[in-house]
Enzyme design. Structure first.
Site, short mmCIF file in Angstrom:
data_model
loop_
_atom_site.label_atom_id
_atom_site.label_comp_id
_atom_site.label_asym_id
_atom_site.label_seq_id
_atom_site.Cartn_x
_atom_site.Cartn_y
_atom_site.Cartn_z
N HIS A 131 -3.00 -2.37 -10.80
CA HIS A 131 -2.78 -1.47 -9.65
C HIS A 131 -3.85 -0.37 -9.64
CE1 HIS A 131 1.73 -2.61 -9.99
NE2 HIS A 131 1.34 -3.05 -8.82
N SER A 140 4.31 -6.14 -13.24
CA SER A 140 5.14 -5.08 -13.82
C SER A 140 6.24 -5.65 -14.70
CB SER A 140 5.74 -4.24 -12.70
OG SER A 140 4.71 -3.64 -11.97
N LYS A 173 17.44 -2.32 -4.89
CA LYS A 173 16.65 -3.05 -5.88
C LYS A 173 16.73 -2.33 -7.22
CE LYS A 173 12.00 -4.93 -6.46
NZ LYS A 173 10.63 -4.86 -5.99
N ARG A 230 -3.55 -11.06 -6.20
CA ARG A 230 -3.91 -11.59 -7.51
C ARG A 230 -4.26 -13.08 -7.46
NH1 ARG A 230 1.39 -9.88 -10.26
NH2 ARG A 230 1.93 -10.50 -8.14
N1 COA Z 1 -2.13 -5.78 -10.48
C1 COA Z 1 -1.04 -5.99 -11.23
N2 COA Z 1 0.16 -6.32 -10.73
C2 COA Z 1 0.25 -6.41 -9.40
C3 COA Z 1 -0.83 -6.20 -8.55
C4 COA Z 1 -2.07 -5.88 -9.14
N3 COA Z 1 -3.17 -5.67 -8.42
N4 COA Z 1 -0.43 -6.39 -7.29
C5 COA Z 1 0.87 -6.70 -7.35
N5 COA Z 1 1.28 -6.72 -8.63
C6 COA Z 1 2.62 -7.09 -9.09
C7 COA Z 1 3.46 -5.96 -9.51
O1 COA Z 1 3.25 -5.69 -10.86
C8 COA Z 1 4.86 -6.46 -9.23
O2 COA Z 1 5.31 -7.28 -10.28
P1 COA Z 1 6.86 -7.66 -10.50
O3 COA Z 1 7.24 -8.54 -9.36
O4 COA Z 1 6.84 -8.34 -11.80
O5 COA Z 1 7.61 -6.37 -10.52
C9 COA Z 1 4.65 -7.29 -7.99
O6 COA Z 1 3.31 -7.70 -8.03
C10 COA Z 1 4.82 -6.56 -6.70
O7 COA Z 1 4.87 -5.19 -6.93
P2 COA Z 1 4.16 -4.04 -6.16
O8 COA Z 1 2.70 -4.22 -6.07
O9 COA Z 1 4.62 -2.80 -6.81
O10 COA Z 1 4.68 -4.18 -4.69
P3 COA Z 1 6.05 -4.62 -4.12
O11 COA Z 1 5.91 -6.02 -3.64
O12 COA Z 1 7.19 -4.30 -5.00
O13 COA Z 1 6.05 -3.62 -2.87
C11 COA Z 1 6.60 -2.77 -0.74
C12 COA Z 1 6.62 -3.96 -1.68
C13 COA Z 1 7.24 -1.57 -1.36
C14 COA Z 1 5.16 -2.43 -0.38
C15 COA Z 1 7.30 -3.21 0.54
O14 COA Z 1 8.55 -3.79 0.19
C16 COA Z 1 7.57 -2.04 1.48
O15 COA Z 1 6.64 -1.59 2.16
N6 COA Z 1 8.83 -1.53 1.48
C17 COA Z 1 9.27 -0.42 2.32
C18 COA Z 1 10.09 -0.92 3.52
C19 COA Z 1 9.16 -1.56 4.50
O16 COA Z 1 8.37 -0.90 5.17
N7 COA Z 1 9.20 -2.90 4.57
C20 COA Z 1 8.25 -3.67 5.35
C21 COA Z 1 8.76 -4.09 6.67
S1 COA Z 1 10.27 -5.00 6.61
#
Ligand code: COA
Length: 155
Positions: free
Chosen positions: A17, A128, A41, A90
């Protein structure tokens, strides 16, 4: 000033990240990291801890802000005069989920676009939950996450 939002759960933030975040700063003047608060969540770390770990990891950067938010990401972007969202990709497996997410965001507000940055190869396997699982089993993850996370994982 070009402002972007980097949203995610960051549970916890990883070096993958951080790499995406620092590269985003070469495109935008300011990046606001949005720590998504989702009461439905279950997270390993509290909202406050997730924000604190990121703040400590980026403390030397004047042009990075970190905030927790429980509403829609595009709504947050609009409020902060941001024009773009940043997401890291990724592998091909991330594509489907990211395509759906960016399409939903575009449907809600087409004026906010998403910029994707490819993860560096060395970060492409990090997630994560794998950090948490490895750490719980005693694996040294200090090369994969910042010191602010290591400190809390040890607790
Ligand atoms: N390096 C390492 N890990 C990464 C990464 C990177 N470059 N990119 C993604 N990941 C991993 C994370 O570690 C995480 O792993 P896990 O599944 O084991 O926990 C996973 O990919 C995703 O995590 P993260 O990047 O933190 O994003 P997310 O998918 O949890 O985030 C939101 C999603 C929060 C952006 C999205 O749900 C959101 O915008 N929510 C708010 C409500 C909304 O507006 N929704 C959209 C319209 S419905």
């Amino acid at each position: 000033m070009r402002i972007a939002i980097y949203p995610g759960s960051f549970d916890p933030i990883t070096n993958g990240h951080l790499d995406i975040l620092k590269r985003a700063l070469t495109i935008f003047d300011k990046v606001i990291v949005l720590v998504a608060v989702n009461p439905n969540k279950k997270s390993h770390f509290s909202d406050e801890e997730r924000v604190a770990m990121i703040k400590e990891a980026v403390s030397e950067y004047q042009n990075i802000e970190v905030e927790a938010y429980s509403g829609l990401t595009v709504e947050f972007a609009k409020k902060h005069n941001a024009t773009h969202l940043i997401r890291g990709l990724r592998a091909v497996t991330d594509f489907e989920y990211e395509f759906q997410l960016s399409s939903a965001n575009e449907f809600i507000d087409p004026s906010i676009d998403t910029v994707f940055l490819m993860s560096k190869v060395e970060n492409s396997f990090i997630s994560s939950s794998s950090i948490f699982a490895m750490s719980e089993s005693g694996v040294d993850v200090s090369k994969l996450v910042p010191e602010s996370v290591i400190k809390r994982l040890k607790k």
